[in-house]
Design an enzyme around this catalytic site. Structure first.
Site, PDB file in Angstrom:
ATOM      1  CG  ASN A  15      35.143 -10.054   1.448  1.00 38.94           C
ATOM      2  OD1 ASN A  15      35.146 -10.796   0.527  1.00 38.94           O
ATOM      3  ND2 ASN A  15      34.896  -8.718   1.139  1.00 38.94           N
ATOM      4  NE  ARG A  66      50.315   5.205  10.934  1.00 38.29           N
ATOM      5  CZ  ARG A  66      50.798   4.716   9.762  1.00 38.29           C
ATOM      6  NH1 ARG A  66      50.321   3.761   9.393  1.00 38.29           N
ATOM      7  NH2 ARG A  66      51.612   5.137   9.209  1.00 38.29           N
ATOM      8  CG  MET A  91      37.725   0.516   7.116  1.00 36.91           C
ATOM      9  SD  MET A  91      38.093   0.096   5.405  1.00 36.91           S
ATOM     10  CE  MET A  91      37.896   2.011   4.953  1.00 36.91           C
ATOM     11  NE  ARG A  92      43.488   3.113  12.508  1.00 34.76           N
ATOM     12  CZ  ARG A  92      43.366   4.358  12.729  1.00 34.76           C
ATOM     13  NH1 ARG A  92      42.053   4.811  12.345  1.00 34.76           N
ATOM     14  NH2 ARG A  92      44.161   4.746  13.229  1.00 34.76           N
ATOM     15  CG  ASN A 108      43.555  -5.669   1.308  1.00 33.19           C
ATOM     16  OD1 ASN A 108      42.725  -5.540   2.025  1.00 33.19           O
ATOM     17  ND2 ASN A 108      43.962  -4.745   0.567  1.00 33.19           N
ATOM     18  CG  HIS A 110      41.293  -2.526  -3.499  1.00 36.54           C
ATOM     19  ND1 HIS A 110      41.090  -1.482  -2.558  1.00 36.54           N
ATOM     20  CD2 HIS A 110      41.137  -1.961  -4.915  1.00 36.54           C
ATOM     21  CE1 HIS A 110      40.880  -0.403  -3.255  1.00 36.54           C
ATOM     22  NE2 HIS A 110      40.994  -0.488  -4.810  1.00 36.54           N
ATOM     23  CG  ASP A 146      44.112  -0.514  -1.657  1.00 27.23           C
ATOM     24  OD1 ASP A 146      44.089  -1.303  -0.637  1.00 27.23           O
ATOM     25  OD2 ASP A 146      43.483   0.628  -1.698  1.00 27.23           O
ATOM     26  CD  GLU A 175      34.999  -7.165  -2.522  1.00 28.02           C
ATOM     27  OE1 GLU A 175      35.382  -7.429  -1.233  1.00 28.02           O
ATOM     28  OE2 GLU A 175      34.481  -6.090  -2.825  1.00 28.02           O
TER      29      GLU A 175
END
Ligand code: GRF
Length: 216
Positions: A15, A66, A91-92, A108, A110, A146, A175
């Protein structure tokens, strides 16, 4: 002025590659100012490097929590003058504080027609549910995984002998079409977030529908 955009990745970066391509066309309203990966071996970093875009590694493992990791990402973004973040296989999960700092400035992608099939392995979730139409979504990210106002979606059929890899590939092609489209709309100021929804004048033809199985 081009929308100053940072792309965050963790892996393959296909992407990212399509966003770089889109931004390379002269009339595109966004510019990718840096790519940040939380993994130093993310293959996608090579796309940034070969395009001459700053590729920054901020390994989450180097931070004790975090909050500290998010603060490091935020510092990098602010110092580079980022106006918008595109998550592309990052992926965080961010803290609520970070999400608030960047509210309605994080996109984002998905691989499902949200709000169905949130979380990991969305394509397998779609197969397990037996849906006939799957797809993908570009949305503004909110704290819940998401979730957030939807900017663009594309639908693809699920075919009789699909496995997760085959469906993922079909969804990924979609996508690659909607992420640059969504970035363009946002960068041109043609979408507005009102509450939990995006308001935009852009719309598909009312007659454009995907039937699966097809109409006879
Ligand atoms: C894509 O399927 C995207 O929807 C999901 O992670 C995957 C990233 O792929 N969030 P890539 O790294 O862009 O190739």
């Amino acid at each position: 002025m081009h929308m100053q955009t940072a792309v965050l990745i963790s892996g393959r970066g296909s992407n990212l590659a399509t966003l770089i391509d889109a931004c390379n066309s002269p009339d595109f309203p966004a510019e990718i100012i840096c790519v940040i990966s939380n993994r130093e071996n993310a293959p996608g970093l090579a796309f940034a490097e070969s395009a001459g875009i700053a590729a920054v590694v901020i390994p989450h493992t180097a931070y004790s929590n975090r909050e500290a990791f998010d603060a490091a990402i935020n510092k990098e973004l602010v110092s580079r003058g980022a106006e918008l973040i595109c998550l592309a296989g990052f992926m965080r999960l961010f803290t609520a504080k970070f999400m608030k700092q960047w509210q309605d400035r994080i996109l984002n992608v998905h691989p499902a027609l949200l709000p169905s099939f949130k979380g990991l392995n969305a394509q397998q979730q779609a197969l397990d549910a037996g849906v006939r139409i799957a797809g993908c979504t570009v949305h503004f990210s909110r704290y819940d995984t998401d979730s957030g106002p939807i900017v663009a979606q594309a639908a693809v059929p699920v075919l009789p002998n699909d496995n997760a890899a085959m469906l993922s590939e079909r969804i990924l092609k979609a996508e690659h079409r909607i992420y640059p489209l969504a970035l363009r709309l946002v960068a041109e100021g043609r979408v507005r977030v009102v509450g939990d929804q995006v308001i935009t004048d852009e719309a598909a033809e009312p007659s454009h529908a995907l039937f699966n199985p097809p109409q006879r």
